[in-house]
Enzyme design. Structure first.
Site, PDB file in Angstrom:
ATOM      1  N   GLN A  70       0.828  -1.224   0.000  1.00 19.84           N
ATOM      2  CA  GLN A  70       0.000   0.000   0.000  1.00 19.84           C
ATOM      3  C   GLN A  70       0.854   1.262   0.000  1.00 19.84           C
ATOM      4  O   GLN A  70       0.393   2.343   0.412  1.00 19.84           O
ATOM      5  CB  GLN A  70      -0.960  -0.006   1.187  1.00 19.84           C
ATOM      6  CG  GLN A  70      -2.136  -0.953   1.004  1.00 19.84           C
ATOM      7  CD  GLN A  70      -2.963  -0.624  -0.240  1.00 19.84           C
ATOM      8  OE1 GLN A  70      -3.071   0.517  -0.667  1.00 19.84           O
ATOM      9  NE2 GLN A  70      -3.546  -1.648  -0.835  1.00 19.84           N
ATOM     10  N   SER A  71       2.083   1.176  -0.469  1.00 24.31           N
ATOM     11  CA  SER A  71       2.982   2.333  -0.454  1.00 24.31           C
ATOM     12  C   SER A  71       2.467   3.477  -1.331  1.00 24.31           C
ATOM     13  O   SER A  71       2.238   3.309  -2.537  1.00 24.31           O
ATOM     14  CB  SER A  71       4.351   1.882  -0.973  1.00 24.31           C
ATOM     15  OG  SER A  71       5.165   2.991  -1.267  1.00 24.31           O
TER      16      SER A  71
END
Ligand SMILES: *Cc1c(COP(=O)(O)O)cnc(C)c1O
Length: 331
Positions: free
Chosen positions: A82-83
């Protein structure tokens, strides 16, 4: 007014975002926290323009500028699935007409939600690695770069979180914008992840005017921030001079705490401002805790730096469930 003495020499940045970002008052949130209505402002670095926005755009202008100057045709980076940084690296590559490769740990979950949806739309190549820790993930990214070079590509490895002294130059510039927009700024409050954002603000505004709220992304963040600052300023800043709160980490980076839930709801319901569960929700929870313990006082000007992260909210199961359960049905 403290002035900036940034010494790092670096290639010119590429323009990726929309500058300057606005500063807005938060009078209803200030009142809810017991501050005066002019005491609290927000720097809208969620509105940096490119690819859904967020703080990583400022850092990428410099790191990608250096990569392009080196002739890169592929941007490679790593992070959690989820960067926000990975999503914005993909957006930067799309904007510049080059390729992006994102190396993620498979153990972080492959569900196609949140940032991963946007990575797909942006045309990123995703490599799932069995790396179990940061060092292994860095090694996997280095191996991807070696493989691309063998194929005749010119890969550039953008550091984890986009954080390096070069990347931090983007936040030196943000500090300069803030000094102009809010001349009486007493304290800027910002989420501390991989450290480049806080480092740039400290280099520009001085250590006394920046409060970092640790998110738990690094085991020991202050020496990391101090090392970036040391590359930016002639006089290094000691880790002990930096201001950080560690009270919002909870049981870890991905965990949704009660304090963060309250911060998400109070910001949304007083100002219509959406925060994310990992970074800006923690930063706001830290700001609220600082008002409660008297380290942020009424009558002084505090700026909350909104660093973005909205797509991550939709990739965070507990935050999605919390929002759904908060729906007020009927009258
Ligand atoms: C990465 C990130 C941060 C933290 O910035 P660092 O420079 O990594 O410390 C804060 N907020 C959001 C939304 C982020 O994605």
């Amino acid at each position: 007014m403290k002035t900036t003495h940034v010494t790092l020499s670096s290639p010119s940045p590429v323009t990726l975002g929309t500058w300057p970002t606005p500063v807005e008052p938060l009078p209803r949130l200030a009142a809810a926290l017991g501050l005066g209505q002019h005491d609290l402002l927000i720097k809208r670095d969620d509105l940096t323009g490119l690819g859904g926005g967020g703080n990583k755009v400022r850092k990428l202008e410099w790191t990608v500028g250096a990569a392009i100057a080196d002739g890169a045709d592929t941007l490679v980076t790593t992070g959690a699935p989820q960067s926000n940084h990975a999503r914005l690296t993909a957006a930067a590559a799309a904007r510049l007409g080059i390729r992006s490769v994102l190396v993620f740990p498979a153990a972080g979950g492959r569900s196609q939600s949140g940032n991963l949806v946007l990575d797909g739309l942006l045309g990123a190549h995703v490599v799932w690695s069995d790396a179990a820790d940061r060092a292994a993930l860095d090694a996997a990214a280095a191996a991807v770069c070696a493989h691309l070079s063998e194929q005749g590509a010119r890969p550039a490895l953008i550091p984890f979180g986009g954080s390096s002294a070069v990347g931090a130059l983007g936040y030196v510039r943000c500090g300069e914008e803030l000094s102009e927009q809010v001349p009486d700024l007493e304290r800027a409050v910002v989420a501390l992840g991989s450290g480049g954002t806080m480092a740039g603000l400290v280099a520009s505004l001085g250590p006394d005017r920046v409060l970092g709220v640790d998110t738990g992304a690094l085991d020991d963040p202050l020496p990391v921030v101090a090392a970036f600052v040391a590359d930016l300023l002639p006089e290094p800043v000691r880790p002990e001079q930096l201001q950080m709160r560690s009270d919002q980490v909870g049981s870890g980076y991905g965990n949704l705490t009660e304090a963060v839930k309250s911060a998400l709801t109070v910001a949304a319901r007083t100002e219509g401002i959406i925060l994310d569960p990992i970074y800006t929700g923690r930063a706001m929870a830290g700001l609220i805790a600082a008002v409660e313990d008297g380290s942020i006082r009424p009558g002084r000007t505090t700026v909350f730096v909104h660093t973005g992260g909205l797509p991550g909210l939709f990739g965070h199961q507990a935050a999605v469930a919390y929002g759904e359960n908060s729906v007020i049905s009927g009258l």
